[in-house]
Design an enzyme around this catalytic site. Structure first.
Site, mmCIF file in Angstrom:
data_model
loop_
_atom_site.group_PDB
_atom_site.id
_atom_site.type_symbol
_atom_site.label_atom_id
_atom_site.label_comp_id
_atom_site.label_asym_id
_atom_site.label_seq_id
_atom_site.Cartn_x
_atom_site.Cartn_y
_atom_site.Cartn_z
ATOM 1 N N LEU A 137 0.828 -1.211 0.000
ATOM 2 C CA LEU A 137 0.000 0.000 0.000
ATOM 3 C C LEU A 137 0.859 1.257 0.000
ATOM 4 C CD1 LEU A 137 -2.919 -0.964 2.405
ATOM 5 C CD2 LEU A 137 -2.727 -1.258 -0.056
ATOM 6 N N GLY B 249 2.409 2.068 7.789
ATOM 7 C CA GLY B 249 3.366 1.211 8.481
ATOM 8 C C GLY B 249 2.702 0.389 9.576
ATOM 9 N N ASN C 138 -10.898 -3.431 8.004
ATOM 10 C CA ASN C 138 -12.218 -4.064 8.208
ATOM 11 C C ASN C 138 -12.180 -5.006 9.415
ATOM 12 O OD1 ASN C 138 -12.258 -7.136 7.128
ATOM 13 N ND2 ASN C 138 -10.798 -5.959 5.907
ATOM 14 N N TYR D 241 -4.916 -8.140 15.906
ATOM 15 C CA TYR D 241 -4.730 -7.103 14.890
ATOM 16 C C TYR D 241 -5.944 -6.160 14.816
ATOM 17 C CZ TYR D 241 -4.579 -5.492 9.977
ATOM 18 O OH TYR D 241 -4.608 -4.752 8.822
ATOM 19 N N LYS E 251 -6.475 -1.997 15.643
ATOM 20 C CA LYS E 251 -7.075 -0.994 14.751
ATOM 21 C C LYS E 251 -8.149 -0.196 15.492
ATOM 22 C CE LYS E 251 -4.512 -2.006 11.251
ATOM 23 N NZ LYS E 251 -3.488 -1.066 10.765
#
Ligand code: 15L
Length: 270
Positions: A16, A73, A113, A137, A141
């Site tokens: 990305l 990152g 998501n 993870y 987020k």
């Protein structure tokens, strides 16, 4: 004339980051690139700095004289708690603190998501729903979105948290017929997140204009994101290559797919 003097991309050696590196030059005079991994040859407009987000001093140096940060990152998939903690909790905080102290205006960053991965497939959600992370993870987020909101409310540092779906050249499985974000739509989305006149803290879903939708961006129309690609173009290819899922298999029944189905990453296999 370029709109910005200097944009920083973290994670610039990742997929990305590389896409942003390729598309951002018209917007900025200087592009500062950072990653733990080598960045390759640098063009005249590029500055390259090898650094780890977990290093607070290095992040402070990176953010100096920067207008906007594109933060790609950190840990980009499920991992051990130690890895997620260093990269996406401590590292994420370091990036925000560095930006606040350096007077950076806005951070556009890769949420995921997986912050809402336990919502059920038949439920279309917008950005106002309560988080339902599906992994270590995903929890990181949610933490990131909390920091982004806090730094806007208290310090006036703007953010766009992009709950990215599946950004790959093509959708890879049946789930991605809904979650796919094409590279072209991703690049357009990053540009819109940077040039939108005001974002406060916005949460936006990163998905192409797919016929199958899990997410609704009605709360982020001020970003002006108009995706052009549609995963439906790949349906025949994907259906021919992958078996029909059991209707209650969580890989297909939850927004987060395999992340929702997997056990705890730190458990030893028995
Ligand atoms: C993500 O957050 C990951 O970074 C990416 O590798 C994919 O797994 C994607 O989610 C997805 O949900 O497909």
């Amino acid at each position: 004339m370029a709109r910005f003097n200097r944009i920083l991309i973290t994670g610039a050696a990742g997929a990305l980051g590389k896409l942003a590196r390729a598309s951002l030059p018209p917007l900025t005079t200087h592009l500062r690139l950072s990653d733990r991994e080598p960045l390759g040859d640098l063009a005249n407009h590029e500055e390259g700095i090898i650094a780890d987000v977990a290093d607070a001093d290095a992040m402070a140096d990176l953010a100096r004289d920067v207008d906007m940060i594109v933060h790609m990152g950190g840990q980009s998939i499920e991992g051990t708690w130690a890895d997620v903690l260093n990269a996406n909790i401590i590292g994420f905080y370091n990036v925000y603190e560095a930006a606040r102290k350096a007077g950076v205006r806005r951070i556009v960053w890769a949420s995921s998501n997986h912050a809402i991965g336990f919502y059920a497939r038949e439920q279309v959600i917008d950005a106002s729903v309560y988080p339902r992370p599906d992994s270590n993870y995903g929890v990181s987020k949610v933490f990131g979105e909390g920091i982004a909101q806090y730094y806007w409310d208290k310090f006036g540092l703007e953010s766009v948290s992009i709950r990215i779906g599946s950004c790959f050249p093509e959708p890879r499985d049946r789930r991605m017929l809904a979650t796919w974000l094409s590279p072209r739509d991703y690049q357009h989305l990053i540009e819109r997140c940077l040039i939108a006149p005001r974002t406060a803290h916005t949460v936006i879903y990163g998905m192409s204009d797919n016929d199958m939708k899990l997410w609704d961006n009605r709360l982020a129309t001020h970003i002006g994101f108009r995706p052009q690609d549609n995963a439906e173009a790949f349906r025949n290819k994907i259906e021919a290559a992958t078996p029909e899922p059991e209707h209650d298999d969580i890989v297909f029944a939850a927004h987060g797919g395999g992340f929702a189905k997997a056990g705890h990453f730190d458990d030893k296999p028995s």
